[in-house]
Design a protein around this motif. Structure first.
Motif, PDB file in Angstrom:
ATOM      1  N   GLU A 160       5.233   7.224   0.220  1.00 27.57           N
ATOM      2  CA  GLU A 160       4.153   7.387   1.204  1.00 27.57           C
ATOM      3  C   GLU A 160       3.485   8.757   1.050  1.00 27.57           C
ATOM      4  O   GLU A 160       2.265   8.873   1.234  1.00 27.57           O
ATOM      5  N   TYR A 185       5.563  12.842  10.110  1.00 29.09           N
ATOM      6  CA  TYR A 185       5.339  11.420  10.407  1.00 29.09           C
ATOM      7  C   TYR A 185       5.839  10.533   9.248  1.00 29.09           C
ATOM      8  O   TYR A 185       6.513   9.522   9.472  1.00 29.09           O
ATOM      9  N   VAL A 240       5.352  -2.004   9.194  1.00 28.78           N
ATOM     10  CA  VAL A 240       4.952  -2.699   7.960  1.00 28.78           C
ATOM     11  C   VAL A 240       6.108  -2.989   7.017  1.00 28.78           C
ATOM     12  O   VAL A 240       5.935  -3.702   6.030  1.00 28.78           O
ATOM     13  N   GLN A 255       9.377   2.453   9.678  1.00 24.82           N
ATOM     14  CA  GLN A 255       7.907   2.556   9.690  1.00 24.82           C
ATOM     15  C   GLN A 255       7.410   2.716  11.129  1.00 24.82           C
ATOM     16  O   GLN A 255       7.921   3.538  11.834  1.00 24.82           O
ATOM     17  N   SER A 256       6.492   1.882  11.560  1.00 28.34           N
ATOM     18  CA  SER A 256       5.889   2.139  12.874  1.00 28.34           C
ATOM     19  C   SER A 256       6.834   1.912  14.047  1.00 28.34           C
ATOM     20  O   SER A 256       6.524   2.345  15.167  1.00 28.34           O
ATOM     21  N   TYR A 309       0.833  -1.215   0.000  1.00 28.38           N
ATOM     22  CA  TYR A 309       0.000   0.000   0.000  1.00 28.38           C
ATOM     23  C   TYR A 309       0.865   1.262   0.000  1.00 28.38           C
ATOM     24  O   TYR A 309       0.410   2.333  -0.391  1.00 28.38           O
TER      25      TYR A 309
HETATM   26  O1  DON Z   1       1.510   5.080   8.365  1.00 27.51           O
HETATM   27  C1  DON Z   1       1.728   4.027   7.761  1.00 27.51           C
HETATM   28  O2  DON Z   1       0.847   3.400   7.218  1.00 27.51           O
HETATM   29  C2  DON Z   1       3.172   3.543   7.727  1.00 27.51           C
HETATM   30  N1  DON Z   1       4.071   4.633   7.497  1.00 27.51           N
HETATM   31  C3  DON Z   1       3.541   2.859   8.994  1.00 27.51           C
HETATM   32  C4  DON Z   1       2.520   1.835   9.439  1.00 27.51           C
HETATM   33  C5  DON Z   1       3.103   0.684  10.163  1.00 27.51           C
HETATM   34  O3  DON Z   1       4.275   0.435  10.140  1.00 27.51           O
HETATM   35  C6  DON Z   1       2.148  -0.196  10.874  1.00 27.51           C
HETATM   36  N2  DON Z   1       2.821  -1.295  11.496  1.00 27.51           N
HETATM   37  N3  DON Z   1       2.715  -2.431  11.518  1.00 27.51           N
END
Ligand code: DON
Length: 315
Positions: free
Chosen positions: A162, A192, A262, A64-65, A28
């Protein structure tokens, strides 16, 4: 000790490699889709000074998260008193990017590790613009990992990818702005995205997380990175909110606080003992690394890591 640990890490790695084909790389954020689904790596740093890294250890990945942990640490170190008026400290039971509960609860995110809460944290970091605020997170990572100036650089391609596709996160930011939970939704989302695109390898990530296993102190240097109360807050929230709607089964399978991303990264903290970083971009249905989960489950069993048992290996 390091040799025994390395032997276990290699056994864990084999399990991680065997699990990887059951997962799928995230697409995504299109640039993440270029990752090698078979890559697997694992690093462990203990508070006693042992360190091992096995597998595809030279692979760099975006945090990422997992960056949310270090953004929160950087914010709390600066003594932000107002954060908890806007962000709660409860698990959500929802996916990381869920919108529905935010509407039900007046725009106040359930915790700082779901995307909505992390965008609030990001927007509150000091800095004149989004790049400066992400720079604060990067500086904290470098300090925690005792690394050089080049470490934890931002992956421009993932950041831009992103930016092009992050409509949902911008929706969360705008919705929270409507409720007065944050100002400057575009800037908060941009900062972010930038922090999520900071990169590491497993060794650097495990080293950066070690202070969380040591009450906020770097056990190898005479350096306090964060006070004990703020460290406990972060580790407790990792334990209750770090793997989103998979946090309960993670507690059962592994039993230590963790934070996933992710990109396929997972940082696991064993209070008083060690920091473990896993990487494997193939994800399960809840968005967590299948190789990472398999490796952590094995290590938790072999090393009696779970905080929910008596610390005695099962018969
Ligand atoms: O905001 C997002 O969708 C990504 N930059 C980070 C999301 C993420 O890593 C969720 N973790 N499992």
């Amino acid at each position: 000790m390091a040799e025994a640990l390395e032997g276990l890490a290699r056994e864990a790695l084999d399990l991680g490699r065997a699990a990887a084909p059951s997962g799928k790389v995230a697409t995504y954020i299109p640039e993440l889709g270029r990752a090698d689904p078979g890559a697997v790596a694992l690093a462990i740093h203990t508070v006693d000074g042992d360190a091992v890294a096995v597998g595809d250890v030279s692979r760099c990945f975006t945090l990422q998260s997992v960056s949310k942990v270090f953004a929160l640490a950087a914010l709390l170190r600066g003594g932000d008193d107002g954060l908890w008026e806007h962000v709660r400290q409860e698990p959500s039971g929802d996916a990381f990017h869920s919108i529905v509960r935010l509407e039900e609860e007046g725009g106040r995110p359930r915790n700082p590790f779901i995307n909505a809460g992390a965008i609030v944290v990001s927007g509150r970091l000091p800095g004149v613009d989004p790049a400066a605020r992400a720079g604060v997170v990067r500086a904290f990572l470098r300090e925690a990992a005792a690394s050089g100036d080049e470490a934890f650089a931002m992956d421009e391609a993932v950041y831009r990818s992103e930016c092009r596709t992050g409509f949902r996160n911008r929706a969360l930011a705008n919705f929270m702005c409507h409720h007065g939970v944050l100002v400057d939704p575009d800037g908060a989302a941009d900062g972010y995205f930038r922090q999520c695109a900071l990169t590491a390898d497993v060794d650097a990530l495990a080293r950066a997380g070690l202070f969380l296993a040591a009450g906020g102190l770097d056990p190898h240097r005479d350096l306090r990175l964060l006070d004990a109360a703020a460290t406990r807050t972060i580790v407790a929230l990792m334990g209750t909110c770090g793997l989103y709607d998979e946090v309960g089964s993670f507690a059962v399978r592994v039993g230590v606080p963790g934070k996933s991303g992710v990109s396929g990264a997972i940082l696991a903290i064993v209070p008083g003992r060690m920091s473990i970083a896993c990487f494997g971009p193939a994800l399960g249905v809840r968005g967590n690394s299948v190789a990472g989960l398999a490796m952590l489950e094995f290590l938790a069993r072999e090393l009696s890591l779970s905080v929910f048992d008596a610390g005695i290996a099962p018969p």
